[in-house]
Design an enzyme around this catalytic site. Structure first.
Site, PDB file in Angstrom:
ATOM      1  CG  ASP A   1      -2.054   0.985   1.125  1.00  0.00           C
ATOM      2  OD1 ASP A   1      -2.434   1.341  -0.016  1.00  0.00           O
ATOM      3  OD2 ASP A   1      -2.562   1.417   2.170  1.00  0.00           O
TER       4      ASP A   1
ATOM      5  CG  HIS B   1      -0.570   2.086  -9.241  1.00  0.00           C
ATOM      6  ND1 HIS B   1      -0.768   1.736  -7.926  1.00  0.00           N
ATOM      7  CD2 HIS B   1      -1.649   2.834  -9.597  1.00  0.00           C
ATOM      8  CE1 HIS B   1      -1.926   2.250  -7.501  1.00  0.00           C
ATOM      9  NE2 HIS B   1      -2.474   2.926  -8.492  1.00  0.00           N
TER      10      HIS B   1
ATOM     11  CD1 TRP C   1     -12.773  -5.952  -8.775  1.00  0.00           C
ATOM     12  CD2 TRP C   1     -12.145  -5.022 -10.714  1.00  0.00           C
ATOM     13  NE1 TRP C   1     -12.053  -6.889  -9.473  1.00  0.00           N
ATOM     14  CE2 TRP C   1     -11.662  -6.346 -10.670  1.00  0.00           C
ATOM     15  CE3 TRP C   1     -11.871  -4.239 -11.841  1.00  0.00           C
ATOM     16  CZ2 TRP C   1     -10.916  -6.908 -11.708  1.00  0.00           C
ATOM     17  CZ3 TRP C   1     -11.125  -4.798 -12.876  1.00  0.00           C
ATOM     18  CH2 TRP C   1     -10.661  -6.113 -12.806  1.00  0.00           C
TER      19      TRP C   1
ATOM     20  CG  LEU D   1       9.474 -16.807  -3.798  1.00  0.00           C
ATOM     21  CD1 LEU D   1       9.410 -16.877  -2.277  1.00  0.00           C
ATOM     22  CD2 LEU D   1       9.783 -15.380  -4.249  1.00  0.00           C
TER      23      LEU D   1
END
Ligand code: IPE
Ligand code: IPE
Ligand code: MG
Length: 250
Positions: A24, A41, A73, A135
């Site tokens: 965040d 972003h 959304w 991973l």
């Protein structure tokens, strides 16, 4: 300094097997720099690349990244489409690199809600990396924990109705098996960047005994040393699972 920290975290031995991250703060990072939210972003992808690399290097078994929530959304259309565009281009660009690094990709969430080209590229990536042994990278995409639980309840009720599942036999193991996370151990450590003290519909069932770490750092600034410091913090905690401190020490 970073190497000293890496050695310290590795030497401790008590590495969280599963780290889950609520990535965040992208928007606020961009705002501070007078950039559009999408720039946050985009920069966040560099953090993803670095955190995935470090987790692979130090031997974390599972890394879950909260990438897009069911509730996201409802953001403005322009932001949703900017995120979807970035997601698609990143998947296309990074699959090869992930595969070269022995990373096994999977997803949790309602993938069907994503644009079809994105779904296709993700599923191709999952297939391509399915035999990798390094991973386990799990992307939470169009993921919401309440939606996941409702889906699980419906699946269980269908089994009661159609395959003679006895209600008394419903237990934690059975519910677990109907979640997106069926094959994934519960997270040992949940990190939230960006300074908010909430889970925002992330892994509500699975986080019952997770250690929580809130970092004030915005996701695009969260890099190797922040991750290593978070793990070092985790290693200083005592997980008691309801028992007393003395019991756990034994
Ligand atoms: C997290 O950053 C990314 C997604 C939720 C997709 P935000 O976009 O929520 O950034 P802030 O919280 O507004 O700073
Ligand atoms: C959580 O962040 C979702 C992701 C990081 C993908 P949000 O920014 O959506 O959470 P809220 O709305 O602040 O709770
Ligand atoms: Mg946010």
């Amino acid at each position: 300094m970073k190497d000293v920290l890496t050695d310290k975290v590795s030497a401790n031995g008590n590495l969280p097997k599963h780290i889950a991250i609520i990535m965040d703060g992208n928007g606020r990072w961009a705002r501070l720099k007078n950039l559009p939210r999408a720039a946050g972003h985009k920069e966040g992808i560099n953090s993803v690349r670095e955190i995935v690399r470090v987790c692979g290097e130090i031997g974390v078994s599972h890394l879950t990244l909260y990438t897009f929530s069911s509730e996201n959304w409802s953001r403005p259309k322009t932001e949703v489409s900017a995120i979807m565009k970035l997601l698609l281009s990143t998947i296309k660009k990074e699959i090869r690199n992930l595969d070269d690094n022995n990373v096994k990709l999977s997803t949790i969430g309602n993938l069907k809600e994503l644009p079809s080209e994105t779904q296709k590229n993700i599923l191709d990536g999952v297939k391509k990396t399915k035999s990798n042994t390094g991973l386990n990278l799990i992307l939470a995409l169009s993921y919401g924990s309440r939606q996941e639980l409702i889906r699980a309840i419906k699946r269980i009720l269908t089994r009661v109705k159609e395959s003679n599942l006895v209600i008394d036999n419903i237990d934690e193991t059975l519910l677990n098996a109907e979640l997106y996370t069926a094959d994934i151990p519960d997270p040992d450590l949940i990190i939230r960047t960006g300074g908010e003290y909430r889970l925002s519909n992330f892994l509500l069932w699975q986080s019952a005994y997770s250690e929580l770490l809130i970092s004030e750092t915005f996701w695009p600034d969260f890099r190797e040393s922040d991750l290593l410091n978070s793990i070092a913090d985790y290693q200083n905690r005592q997980r008691r699972f309801g028992q007393t401190a003395d019991q756990v020490k034994l």
